[in-house]
Scaffold this motif. Structure first.
Motif, PDB file in Angstrom:
ATOM      1  N   ILE A 174      39.629  40.526  52.564  1.00 56.44           N
ATOM      2  CA  ILE A 174      38.939  41.646  53.402  1.00 56.44           C
ATOM      3  C   ILE A 174      38.585  42.680  52.598  1.00 56.44           C
ATOM      4  CG2 ILE A 174      40.422  41.087  55.378  1.00 56.44           C
ATOM      5  CD1 ILE A 174      42.172  43.700  54.346  1.00 56.44           C
ATOM      6  N   LYS A 175      37.803  43.717  52.881  1.00 58.24           N
ATOM      7  CA  LYS A 175      37.331  44.919  52.163  1.00 58.24           C
ATOM      8  C   LYS A 175      37.938  46.142  52.871  1.00 58.24           C
ATOM      9  CE  LYS A 175      32.752  43.888  50.221  1.00 58.24           C
ATOM     10  NZ  LYS A 175      31.468  44.341  50.252  1.00 58.24           N
ATOM     11  N   ILE A 176      38.493  47.151  51.915  1.00 57.93           N
ATOM     12  CA  ILE A 176      38.885  48.324  52.786  1.00 57.93           C
ATOM     13  C   ILE A 176      38.100  49.311  51.973  1.00 57.93           C
ATOM     14  CG2 ILE A 176      41.290  47.477  53.117  1.00 57.93           C
ATOM     15  CD1 ILE A 176      42.192  49.285  50.820  1.00 57.93           C
ATOM     16  N   ASN A 177      37.816  50.673  52.736  1.00 60.01           N
ATOM     17  CA  ASN A 177      37.123  51.784  52.446  1.00 60.01           C
ATOM     18  C   ASN A 177      37.850  53.087  52.231  1.00 60.01           C
ATOM     19  OD1 ASN A 177      34.894  53.415  51.856  1.00 60.01           O
ATOM     20  ND2 ASN A 177      34.438  53.607  54.032  1.00 60.01           N
ATOM     21  N   ILE A 178      37.841  53.886  51.139  1.00 61.88           N
ATOM     22  CA  ILE A 178      38.487  55.088  51.156  1.00 61.88           C
ATOM     23  C   ILE A 178      37.535  56.273  51.708  1.00 61.88           C
ATOM     24  CG2 ILE A 178      39.685  56.620  49.436  1.00 61.88           C
ATOM     25  CD1 ILE A 178      40.272  54.165  47.838  1.00 61.88           C
ATOM     26  N   LEU A 179      37.909  56.843  52.644  1.00 62.84           N
ATOM     27  CA  LEU A 179      36.709  57.837  53.080  1.00 62.84           C
ATOM     28  C   LEU A 179      36.996  59.203  52.171  1.00 62.84           C
ATOM     29  CD1 LEU A 179      38.111  57.729  57.021  1.00 62.84           C
ATOM     30  CD2 LEU A 179      35.984  56.620  55.947  1.00 62.84           C
ATOM     31  N   GLN A 180      35.847  59.698  52.347  1.00 62.17           N
ATOM     32  CA  GLN A 180      35.642  60.959  51.708  1.00 62.17           C
ATOM     33  C   GLN A 180      36.730  62.104  51.774  1.00 62.17           C
ATOM     34  OE1 GLN A 180      33.324  61.412  49.387  1.00 62.17           O
ATOM     35  NE2 GLN A 180      32.332  59.592  49.710  1.00 62.17           N
ATOM     36  N   ASN A 181      37.209  62.090  53.077  1.00 61.55           N
ATOM     37  CA  ASN A 181      38.201  63.330  53.258  1.00 61.55           C
ATOM     38  C   ASN A 181      39.608  62.860  52.763  1.00 61.55           C
ATOM     39  OD1 ASN A 181      38.730  61.423  55.193  1.00 61.55           O
ATOM     40  ND2 ASN A 181      38.824  62.925  56.791  1.00 61.55           N
ATOM     41  N   SER A 182      39.868  61.799  52.312  1.00 60.93           N
ATOM     42  CA  SER A 182      41.075  61.194  51.791  1.00 60.93           C
ATOM     43  C   SER A 182      41.527  61.767  50.493  1.00 60.93           C
ATOM     44  CB  SER A 182      41.097  59.863  51.441  1.00 60.93           C
ATOM     45  OG  SER A 182      42.213  59.147  51.096  1.00 60.93           O
ATOM     46  N   ASP A 183      42.810  62.129  50.435  1.00 61.76           N
ATOM     47  CA  ASP A 183      43.601  62.815  49.325  1.00 61.76           C
ATOM     48  C   ASP A 183      43.804  61.845  48.216  1.00 61.76           C
ATOM     49  OD1 ASP A 183      43.266  65.221  50.574  1.00 61.76           O
ATOM     50  OD2 ASP A 183      45.290  65.072  51.451  1.00 61.76           O
ATOM     51  N   VAL A 184      43.731  60.536  48.296  1.00 56.65           N
ATOM     52  CA  VAL A 184      44.207  59.486  47.449  1.00 56.65           C
ATOM     53  C   VAL A 184      42.848  58.850  46.818  1.00 56.65           C
ATOM     54  CG1 VAL A 184      46.257  58.881  48.725  1.00 56.65           C
ATOM     55  CG2 VAL A 184      44.003  57.844  48.995  1.00 56.65           C
ATOM     56  N   THR A 185      42.999  58.540  45.466  1.00 61.66           N
ATOM     57  CA  THR A 185      42.089  57.687  44.521  1.00 61.66           C
ATOM     58  C   THR A 185      42.200  56.260  44.535  1.00 61.66           C
ATOM     59  OG1 THR A 185      43.508  57.688  42.457  1.00 61.66           O
ATOM     60  CG2 THR A 185      41.999  59.664  42.917  1.00 61.66           C
ATOM     61  N   THR A 186      41.036  55.773  44.255  1.00 62.20           N
ATOM     62  CA  THR A 186      40.919  54.238  44.593  1.00 62.20           C
ATOM     63  C   THR A 186      42.069  53.469  43.597  1.00 62.20           C
ATOM     64  OG1 THR A 186      39.508  54.198  42.653  1.00 62.20           O
ATOM     65  CG2 THR A 186      38.633  54.037  44.856  1.00 62.20           C
ATOM     66  N   ASN A 187      42.490  54.270  42.453  1.00 63.79           N
ATOM     67  CA  ASN A 187      43.581  53.707  41.578  1.00 63.79           C
ATOM     68  C   ASN A 187      45.203  53.828  42.364  1.00 63.79           C
ATOM     69  OD1 ASN A 187      42.116  52.779  39.564  1.00 63.79           O
ATOM     70  ND2 ASN A 187      42.084  54.684  38.533  1.00 63.79           N
ATOM     71  N   GLU A 188      45.164  54.936  43.058  1.00 64.33           N
ATOM     72  CA  GLU A 188      46.431  55.329  43.727  1.00 64.33           C
ATOM     73  C   GLU A 188      46.598  54.215  44.858  1.00 64.33           C
ATOM     74  OE1 GLU A 188      46.896  60.025  43.071  1.00 64.33           O
ATOM     75  OE2 GLU A 188      46.052  59.364  45.031  1.00 64.33           O
ATOM     76  N   VAL A 189      45.466  54.014  45.562  1.00 67.24           N
ATOM     77  CA  VAL A 189      45.423  52.910  46.667  1.00 67.24           C
ATOM     78  C   VAL A 189      45.829  51.524  45.957  1.00 67.24           C
ATOM     79  CG1 VAL A 189      44.125  51.818  48.342  1.00 67.24           C
ATOM     80  CG2 VAL A 189      43.941  54.360  47.938  1.00 67.24           C
ATOM     81  N   LYS A 190      44.937  51.174  44.924  1.00 62.35           N
ATOM     82  CA  LYS A 190      45.365  50.046  44.342  1.00 62.35           C
ATOM     83  C   LYS A 190      46.977  49.896  43.773  1.00 62.35           C
ATOM     84  CE  LYS A 190      44.083  47.232  40.158  1.00 62.35           C
ATOM     85  NZ  LYS A 190      43.822  47.151  38.872  1.00 62.35           N
ATOM     86  N   GLU A 191      47.335  50.640  43.283  1.00 67.53           N
ATOM     87  CA  GLU A 191      48.971  50.526  42.849  1.00 67.53           C
ATOM     88  C   GLU A 191      49.783  50.693  43.796  1.00 67.53           C
ATOM     89  OE1 GLU A 191      49.290  54.043  40.243  1.00 67.53           O
ATOM     90  OE2 GLU A 191      48.168  53.347  38.757  1.00 67.53           O
ATOM     91  N   PHE A 192      49.441  51.405  44.971  1.00 68.91           N
ATOM     92  CA  PHE A 192      50.481  51.513  46.380  1.00 68.91           C
ATOM     93  C   PHE A 192      50.206  50.097  46.909  1.00 68.91           C
ATOM     94  CE2 PHE A 192      50.951  51.884  51.031  1.00 68.91           C
ATOM     95  CZ  PHE A 192      51.939  52.407  50.936  1.00 68.91           C
ATOM     96  N   ILE A 193      49.115  49.444  46.956  1.00 71.71           N
ATOM     97  CA  ILE A 193      49.161  48.035  47.654  1.00 71.71           C
ATOM     98  C   ILE A 193      49.718  47.087  46.843  1.00 71.71           C
ATOM     99  CG2 ILE A 193      47.191  46.316  48.318  1.00 71.71           C
ATOM    100  CD1 ILE A 193      45.583  48.593  49.147  1.00 71.71           C
ATOM    101  N   GLU A 194      49.529  47.025  45.564  1.00 72.11           N
ATOM    102  CA  GLU A 194      50.069  46.120  44.434  1.00 72.11           C
ATOM    103  C   GLU A 194      51.479  46.174  44.490  1.00 72.11           C
ATOM    104  OE1 GLU A 194      47.617  46.211  41.169  1.00 72.11           O
ATOM    105  OE2 GLU A 194      46.022  44.649  41.862  1.00 72.11           O
TER     106      GLU A 194
END
Length: 103
Positions: free
Chosen positions: A47-67
């Motif tokens: 799947i693909k997920i999207n990080i919205l503009q109003n989010s306080d997290v960065t792509t690297n933070e999301v990656k680290e959290f998920i993994e």
């Protein structure tokens, strides 16, 4: 399953025409969001997920959290979009992972 380069390339090609089905918004990353993501990955595997503009997290933070909290692998990061892969827990739903193992 640890992915090799050819396998990642195959998954990126398969996900090319996908639209993001999950979003990370201003509520951030929660265990409930991760549980829903895990359920979707059990059904679809890729799947693909999207990080919205109003989010306080960065792509690297999301990656680290998920993994760190699951066995999901981030295949690719494209701007604010992540491509995720996880082998399904149910053998009858393993379509993508069967093809990936053959590569």
């Amino acid at each position: 399953m640890q992915l090799r380069g050819k396998q990642k390339r195959y998954l990126r090609a398969q996900a090319n025409h996908f639209q993001p089905i999950f979003s990370v918004g201003k509520n951030g990353l929660t265990p409930e969001w991760l549980a829903q993501l895990d359920g979707a990955l059990n059904r679809r595997e890729l799947i693909k997920i999207n990080i919205l503009q109003n989010s306080d997290v960065t792509t690297n933070e999301v990656k680290e959290f998920i993994e760190s909290h699951s066995d999901v692998q981030v295949v690719q990061i494209i701007g604010r979009v992540l491509v995720l892969f996880k082998e399904s827990d149910k053998p009858e739903l393993r379509n993508v992972s069967v093809r990936v193992r053959k590569i």
